[in-house]
Design a protein around this motif. Structure first.
Motif, PDB file in Angstrom:
ATOM      1  N   LYS A 136      24.787  -7.443  -1.494  1.00  0.00           N
ATOM      2  CA  LYS A 136      23.653  -6.882  -2.230  1.00  0.00           C
ATOM      3  C   LYS A 136      23.175  -7.845  -3.306  1.00  0.00           C
ATOM      4  O   LYS A 136      21.971  -8.072  -3.460  1.00  0.00           O
ATOM      5  N   ALA A 137      24.131  -8.412  -4.048  1.00  0.00           N
ATOM      6  CA  ALA A 137      23.777  -9.364  -5.113  1.00  0.00           C
ATOM      7  C   ALA A 137      23.141 -10.622  -4.525  1.00  0.00           C
ATOM      8  O   ALA A 137      22.152 -11.146  -5.064  1.00  0.00           O
ATOM      9  N   ALA A 138      23.705 -11.109  -3.399  1.00  0.00           N
ATOM     10  CA  ALA A 138      23.180 -12.317  -2.757  1.00  0.00           C
ATOM     11  C   ALA A 138      21.765 -12.089  -2.236  1.00  0.00           C
ATOM     12  O   ALA A 138      20.902 -12.966  -2.346  1.00  0.00           O
ATOM     13  N   ALA A 139      21.526 -10.900  -1.661  1.00  0.00           N
ATOM     14  CA  ALA A 139      20.188 -10.588  -1.145  1.00  0.00           C
ATOM     15  C   ALA A 139      19.159 -10.605  -2.261  1.00  0.00           C
ATOM     16  O   ALA A 139      18.031 -11.101  -2.080  1.00  0.00           O
TER      17      ALA A 139
ATOM     18  N   MET B 103      16.063 -13.191  -2.647  1.00  0.00           N
ATOM     19  CA  MET B 103      14.704 -12.654  -2.727  1.00  0.00           C
ATOM     20  C   MET B 103      13.975 -13.175  -3.962  1.00  0.00           C
ATOM     21  O   MET B 103      12.825 -13.617  -3.875  1.00  0.00           O
ATOM     22  N   LEU B 104      14.657 -13.140  -5.115  1.00  0.00           N
ATOM     23  CA  LEU B 104      14.018 -13.599  -6.349  1.00  0.00           C
ATOM     24  C   LEU B 104      13.703 -15.094  -6.291  1.00  0.00           C
ATOM     25  O   LEU B 104      12.657 -15.536  -6.773  1.00  0.00           O
ATOM     26  N   THR B 105      14.600 -15.865  -5.698  1.00  0.00           N
ATOM     27  CA  THR B 105      14.361 -17.303  -5.561  1.00  0.00           C
ATOM     28  C   THR B 105      13.199 -17.567  -4.613  1.00  0.00           C
ATOM     29  O   THR B 105      12.381 -18.465  -4.844  1.00  0.00           O
ATOM     30  N   SER B 106      13.118 -16.764  -3.558  1.00  0.00           N
ATOM     31  CA  SER B 106      11.998 -16.888  -2.628  1.00  0.00           C
ATOM     32  C   SER B 106      10.684 -16.543  -3.317  1.00  0.00           C
ATOM     33  O   SER B 106       9.660 -17.200  -3.103  1.00  0.00           O
ATOM     34  N   ARG B 107      10.709 -15.533  -4.168  1.00  0.00           N
ATOM     35  CA  ARG B 107       9.523 -15.176  -4.944  1.00  0.00           C
ATOM     36  C   ARG B 107       9.150 -16.330  -5.889  1.00  0.00           C
ATOM     37  O   ARG B 107       7.969 -16.650  -6.063  1.00  0.00           O
ATOM     38  N   PHE B 108      10.156 -16.939  -6.510  1.00  0.00           N
ATOM     39  CA  PHE B 108       9.921 -18.065  -7.411  1.00  0.00           C
ATOM     40  C   PHE B 108       9.280 -19.219  -6.650  1.00  0.00           C
ATOM     41  O   PHE B 108       8.317 -19.848  -7.125  1.00  0.00           O
ATOM     42  N   ASN B 109       9.803 -19.501  -5.441  1.00  0.00           N
ATOM     43  CA  ASN B 109       9.219 -20.564  -4.619  1.00  0.00           C
ATOM     44  C   ASN B 109       7.783 -20.238  -4.219  1.00  0.00           C
ATOM     45  O   ASN B 109       6.934 -21.127  -4.130  1.00  0.00           O
ATOM     46  N   THR B 110       7.510 -18.967  -3.960  1.00  0.00           N
ATOM     47  CA  THR B 110       6.136 -18.568  -3.634  1.00  0.00           C
ATOM     48  C   THR B 110       5.211 -18.858  -4.800  1.00  0.00           C
ATOM     49  O   THR B 110       4.093 -19.359  -4.625  1.00  0.00           O
ATOM     50  N   ALA B 111       5.675 -18.553  -6.016  1.00  0.00           N
ATOM     51  CA  ALA B 111       4.884 -18.845  -7.208  1.00  0.00           C
ATOM     52  C   ALA B 111       4.671 -20.349  -7.351  1.00  0.00           C
ATOM     53  O   ALA B 111       3.551 -20.802  -7.650  1.00  0.00           O
TER      54      ALA B 111
ATOM     55  N   TRP C 142      17.761 -24.874   0.079  1.00  0.00           N
ATOM     56  CA  TRP C 142      19.065 -25.283   0.612  1.00  0.00           C
ATOM     57  C   TRP C 142      20.245 -24.878  -0.268  1.00  0.00           C
ATOM     58  O   TRP C 142      21.324 -24.568   0.254  1.00  0.00           O
ATOM     59  N   MET C 143      20.051 -24.870  -1.576  1.00  0.00           N
ATOM     60  CA  MET C 143      21.169 -24.654  -2.483  1.00  0.00           C
ATOM     61  C   MET C 143      21.273 -23.225  -3.014  1.00  0.00           C
ATOM     62  O   MET C 143      22.332 -22.832  -3.526  1.00  0.00           O
ATOM     63  N   ILE C 144      20.195 -22.444  -2.910  1.00  0.00           N
ATOM     64  CA  ILE C 144      20.241 -21.068  -3.422  1.00  0.00           C
ATOM     65  C   ILE C 144      19.895 -20.043  -2.337  1.00  0.00           C
ATOM     66  O   ILE C 144      20.689 -19.150  -2.042  1.00  0.00           O
ATOM     67  N   ILE C 145      18.708 -20.188  -1.733  1.00  0.00           N
ATOM     68  CA  ILE C 145      18.271 -19.178  -0.764  1.00  0.00           C
ATOM     69  C   ILE C 145      19.188 -19.114   0.450  1.00  0.00           C
ATOM     70  O   ILE C 145      19.689 -18.042   0.807  1.00  0.00           O
ATOM     71  N   TRP C 146      19.419 -20.255   1.102  1.00  0.00           N
ATOM     72  CA  TRP C 146      20.205 -20.255   2.325  1.00  0.00           C
ATOM     73  C   TRP C 146      21.656 -19.822   2.101  1.00  0.00           C
ATOM     74  O   TRP C 146      22.151 -18.948   2.842  1.00  0.00           O
ATOM     75  N   PRO C 147      22.395 -20.328   1.096  1.00  0.00           N
ATOM     76  CA  PRO C 147      23.767 -19.853   0.874  1.00  0.00           C
ATOM     77  C   PRO C 147      23.837 -18.351   0.608  1.00  0.00           C
ATOM     78  O   PRO C 147      24.747 -17.674   1.096  1.00  0.00           O
ATOM     79  N   ASN C 148      22.879 -17.824  -0.123  1.00  0.00           N
ATOM     80  CA  ASN C 148      22.882 -16.390  -0.412  1.00  0.00           C
ATOM     81  C   ASN C 148      22.429 -15.563   0.786  1.00  0.00           C
ATOM     82  O   ASN C 148      22.926 -14.450   1.002  1.00  0.00           O
ATOM     83  N   GLN C 149      21.501 -16.089   1.575  1.00  0.00           N
ATOM     84  CA  GLN C 149      21.090 -15.383   2.783  1.00  0.00           C
ATOM     85  C   GLN C 149      22.223 -15.302   3.790  1.00  0.00           C
ATOM     86  O   GLN C 149      22.340 -14.313   4.520  1.00  0.00           O
ATOM     87  N   LYS C 150      23.069 -16.325   3.849  1.00  0.00           N
ATOM     88  CA  LYS C 150      24.210 -16.274   4.757  1.00  0.00           C
ATOM     89  C   LYS C 150      25.130 -15.118   4.402  1.00  0.00           C
ATOM     90  O   LYS C 150      25.666 -14.442   5.286  1.00  0.00           O
ATOM     91  N   LYS C 151      25.308 -14.866   3.113  1.00  0.00           N
ATOM     92  CA  LYS C 151      26.114 -13.716   2.677  1.00  0.00           C
ATOM     93  C   LYS C 151      25.389 -12.405   2.980  1.00  0.00           C
ATOM     94  O   LYS C 151      25.980 -11.469   3.523  1.00  0.00           O
ATOM     95  N   ALA C 152      24.104 -12.350   2.636  1.00  0.00           N
ATOM     96  CA  ALA C 152      23.334 -11.118   2.798  1.00  0.00           C
ATOM     97  C   ALA C 152      23.236 -10.690   4.254  1.00  0.00           C
ATOM     98  O   ALA C 152      23.258  -9.495   4.570  1.00  0.00           O
ATOM     99  N   LEU C 153      23.144 -11.657   5.173  1.00  0.00           N
ATOM    100  CA  LEU C 153      22.996 -11.360   6.596  1.00  0.00           C
ATOM    101  C   LEU C 153      24.328 -11.234   7.322  1.00  0.00           C
ATOM    102  O   LEU C 153      24.361 -10.993   8.526  1.00  0.00           O
ATOM    103  N   GLY C 154      25.425 -11.439   6.582  1.00  0.00           N
ATOM    104  CA  GLY C 154      26.737 -11.320   7.205  1.00  0.00           C
ATOM    105  C   GLY C 154      27.139 -12.510   8.040  1.00  0.00           C
ATOM    106  O   GLY C 154      28.031 -12.410   8.886  1.00  0.00           O
TER     107      GLY C 154
ATOM    108  N   ILE D 180      11.789 -29.253  -6.148  1.00  0.00           N
ATOM    109  CA  ILE D 180      12.453 -28.066  -6.700  1.00  0.00           C
ATOM    110  C   ILE D 180      12.518 -26.958  -5.660  1.00  0.00           C
ATOM    111  O   ILE D 180      13.560 -26.310  -5.478  1.00  0.00           O
ATOM    112  N   MET D 181      11.424 -26.759  -4.944  1.00  0.00           N
ATOM    113  CA  MET D 181      11.382 -25.716  -3.924  1.00  0.00           C
ATOM    114  C   MET D 181      12.366 -25.994  -2.793  1.00  0.00           C
ATOM    115  O   MET D 181      13.062 -25.083  -2.321  1.00  0.00           O
ATOM    116  N   ALA D 182      12.435 -27.254  -2.345  1.00  0.00           N
ATOM    117  CA  ALA D 182      13.365 -27.614  -1.268  1.00  0.00           C
ATOM    118  C   ALA D 182      14.810 -27.442  -1.730  1.00  0.00           C
ATOM    119  O   ALA D 182      15.675 -26.975  -0.960  1.00  0.00           O
ATOM    120  N   TYR D 183      15.089 -27.808  -2.974  1.00  0.00           N
ATOM    121  CA  TYR D 183      16.434 -27.591  -3.535  1.00  0.00           C
ATOM    122  C   TYR D 183      16.772 -26.103  -3.517  1.00  0.00           C
ATOM    123  O   TYR D 183      17.889 -25.711  -3.124  1.00  0.00           O
TER     124      TYR D 183
END
Length: 207
Positions: A176-179, A183-191, A154-166, A148-151
């Motif tokens: 802003k929405a992508a960032a 972030m929330l998905t990264s927090r979820f993965n941390t949990a 690749w499927m949520i954090i990275w696509p949204n980070q590409k938008k957030a970082l330009g 689940i974390m690896a998914y």
């Protein structure tokens, strides 16, 4: 003692260990020599399983280490960084960290599945040992959490980070929405990393 160690490190610096790739090569040579000297290398299926488990651990250290770096260091520190200095994070540090982060996640996943296959428990683990408890159930829970974390990487954090970082075209609102989603998905993965690590260790020590 400390002065001796410092002098040794300084002498190693003459071999270019200030460069990361040379430090990694030195580490690879050192582990190879020590493995041969101690006789820990045995060319059989058991050793192959151990070797991929070792790669699995190395990959996992990189993956979870960077996950925790993002959540314990970078994200909490961003509001404290002056606006004129933030581009250094977004343009240089974050893209590099995310490169190693996502590929370490994939490497952890692949090497883990290889180990489970070589050990012969991959199917039973994915079936959670049919919830009978014991090491197969424990490793299965850890594997599913890791999947689940690896998914998410690749499927949520990275696509949204590409938008957030330009790195891909997006409006300011989309960035802003992508960032926030990243972030929330990264927090979820941390949990998830907390029970994931618990069950990975439990499979070896509490079965």
């Amino acid at each position: 003692m400390r002065s001796v160690i410092i002098k040794l490190i300084e002498s190693l610096g003459k071999f270019g260990l200030d460069k990361l790739e040379r430090a990694l090569i030195f580490g690879a040579i050192l582990v190879t020599l020590l493995a041969f000297v101690t006789g820990s290398i045995q060319l059989n299926l058991s050793w192959a399983s151990f070797f991929f488990r070792w790669l699995h651990v190395i990959s996992g250290v990189m993956w979870i280490g960077l996950l925790w770096y993002f959540n314990f260091v970078q994200i909490p520190s961003m509001p404290k960084i002056p606006d004129e200095q933030k581009p250094a994070i977004g343009k240089v540090i974050a893209p590099t960290a995310l490169f190693w982060f996502r590929w370490a996640a994939l490497s952890t996943l692949v090497t883990g599945l290889i180990v489970a296959t070589l050990q012969g428990y991959v199917v039973q683990a994915l079936l959670l040992g049919l919830l009978k408890g014991g090491s197969t159930t424990y490793i299965g829970v850890g594997m599913w959490l890791g999947l689940i974390m690896a998914y998410n990487v690749w499927m949520i954090i990275w696509p949204n980070q590409k938008k957030a970082l330009g790195l891909v075209e997006a409006t300011d609102d989309e960035k802003k929405a992508a960032a926030r989603i990243a972030m929330l998905t990264s927090r979820f993965n941390t949990a998830l990393s907390i029970p994931m690590l618990y069950f990975m260790v439990a499979a070896q020590n509490a079965g």
